[in-house]
Design a protein around this motif. Structure first.
Motif, short mmCIF file in Angstrom:
data_model
loop_
_atom_site.label_atom_id
_atom_site.label_comp_id
_atom_site.label_asym_id
_atom_site.label_seq_id
_atom_site.Cartn_x
_atom_site.Cartn_y
_atom_site.Cartn_z
N ALA A 137 0.84 -1.20 0.00
CA ALA A 137 0.00 0.00 0.00
C ALA A 137 0.87 1.26 0.00
CB ALA A 137 -0.93 -0.01 1.22
N ARG A 140 2.45 1.95 -3.30
CA ARG A 140 1.50 2.48 -4.28
C ARG A 140 1.05 3.89 -3.93
NH1 ARG A 140 -0.77 -2.89 -3.71
NH2 ARG A 140 -2.33 -2.00 -2.28
N GLU A 142 -0.74 4.61 -1.25
CA GLU A 142 -2.05 4.52 -0.63
C GLU A 142 -1.94 4.59 0.89
OE1 GLU A 142 -3.66 1.52 -4.16
OE2 GLU A 142 -3.63 0.86 -2.05
#
Length: 440
Positions: A137, A140, A142
């Motif tokens: 995450a 990315r 995120e």
């Protein structure tokens, strides 16, 4: 005071062969609530096989960033020192290359040092040890969600000290929690202790040694360190060599040779962070109580023992024992006398400075009575590797075991003798001033 061009925070990141993790960490620094003009980033490249400068250059348009490279791998201490030498701010934040910053991390470190208004201080932040889902995450870009941060991913230091007693123990030895993956210190203290010890080239303990020296530089003040659970970071998965734990013991031994004190000696036991804190606090209280109660005095020694010490190579533990007439090569653990070549402020649970069979005898006047139940066997077992016998001296006197609490005190010598005689040859001799337990 910082000028308009001078950053208020220098982020020092040591790195070695971990470009992918470093890239994720640097990306997190572009998303900070602290304005980018308020901080700089210095990456130390410790002889990576593929230079890390191209990774840092990708962020030159968003961060005030530089890279300091050593062509040879010199170790974590030398790498941090080289990067810190390029810092311009009055506050140094040490962040590992695989430790991703929460968006408010830099602001929290900056605010802590700003509120101290120039006074020295150390802020220790929290980290979560992420698994694959959390790491993916972050890579990315995120956010981390709650399901990625359960107890299995938590900071082991916080789990260890969640008990209220451990929080009270923290001011006694905050350096025990001083891991440099997310920690800041005023630059003045860093310079005064000469940074990290570059003789510690293997993995582990170089950060504890650094913060130990900062703590004692400022007189072990209880307000010097703060643990901030909201100063968050995320530790990326990486390959952990099983050999690191074994190699770290060389650094541990080096640290104890430098600091011949009970608070470092305690680290030899295999324990949690919280238990290290508790033992350092307890033994500090024990040494104070031991002194107040008039224990450990050489006047308790029977005349035959005094005479033998004058011609023997011995270790003598007690208050005031450094004034005794001792044979050549003898040493003392005397907390009432300054440390020096022949006197240390140790307990005796490690005894690494003595070779096997180096001593004729070890004499411990009363301090052994304050050892925790698992430390007394360590003292006796290791001591009998160094000496032919051990004399445990118990001074006679009106001691109140309850009044000594929370310091543990051996009061029932019959119980202790029964326990020890299943493992050692134990002889008990009662004299006017003390009872002697001879252990062979």
């Amino acid at each position: 005071m910082p000028t308009m061009d001078q950053p208020r925070l220098s982020v020092v990141i040591p790195a070695h062969n971990n470009a992918a993790a470093l890239d994720t960490t640097l990306a997190s620094l572009t998303r900070q609530s602290l304005p980018p003009e308020d901080f700089e980033v210095i990456v130390g490249d410790d002889g990576s096989a593929v230079p890390l400068a191209p990774v840092t250059e990708r962020y030159a348009d968003r961060l005030r960033i530089s890279c300091v490279r050593s062509e040879a791998n010199r170790g974590r201490s030398a790498n941090r020192n080289a990067a810190a030498a390029r810092a311009h701010a009055d506050t140094l934040l040490f962040l590992d290359a695989d430790t991703v910053a929460h968006p408010t991390l830099l602001a929290r470190h900056r605010a802590y040092h700003a509120e101290r208004d120039g006074r020295p201080g150390v802020l220790l932040g929290q980290r979560y040890d992420l698994d694959w889902a959390g790491a993916d995450a972050l890579r990315r870009g995120e956010p981390i969600v709650a399901e990625m941060l359960d107890a299995e991913r938590g900071d082991p230091r916080l789990e260890d000290i969640s008990h209220p007693q451990r929080i009270r123990d923290f001011p006694s030895a905050p350096w025990v929690l001083g891991l440099t993956h997310n920690a800041s210190v005023d630059r003045g203290s860093f310079l005064r202790v000469d940074g990290f010890d570059e003789a510690m080239v293997k993995w582990g303990f170089e950060d504890l040694d650094f913060f130990y020296r900062v703590f004692h530089l400022h007189g072990a003040r209880p307000d010097l360190f703060r643990l901030d659970v909201e100063a968050l970071s995320y530790h990326l998965p990486h390959f952990r060599k099983t050999s690191n734990g074994i190699a770290s013991m060389d650094n541990m031994k080096h640290m104890l040779r430098k600091h011949m004190r009970y608070d470092v000696e305690v680290l030899y036991a295999i324990n949690t962070f919280g238990r290290h804190l508790g033992r350092i606090r307890l033994y500090g209280e024990a040494i104070d109580a031991y002194r107040r109660q008039g224990l450990g005095r050489p006047t308790a020694l029977p005349a035959p023992v005094r005479a033998e010490l004058a011609t023997s190579t011995a270790l003598v533990v007690g208050n005031g024992v450094s004034a005794l007439e001792l044979g050549p090569g003898s040493q003392t653990f005397d907390h009432d006398a300054p440390p020096g070549p022949t006197n240390s402020h140790l307990l005796g649970t490690v005894l690494q400075q003595f070779k096997t069979g180096a001593l004729d005898l070890i004499v411990n006047i009363d301090l052994w009575r304050c050892f925790l139940p698992d430390d007394l066997p360590a003292f006796l077992t290791r001591g009998l590797l160094k000496a032919d016998r051990i004399e445990l001296v118990a001074t006679h006197g009106p001691l109140d075991q309850q009044a000594m609490l929370p310091v543990p005190l051996v009061a029932d010598l019959d119980y202790l003798t029964d326990m020890l005689q299943h493992h050692f040859d134990v002889t008990v001799d009662v004299h006017d001033t003390a009872t002697l337990l001879t252990i062979r």
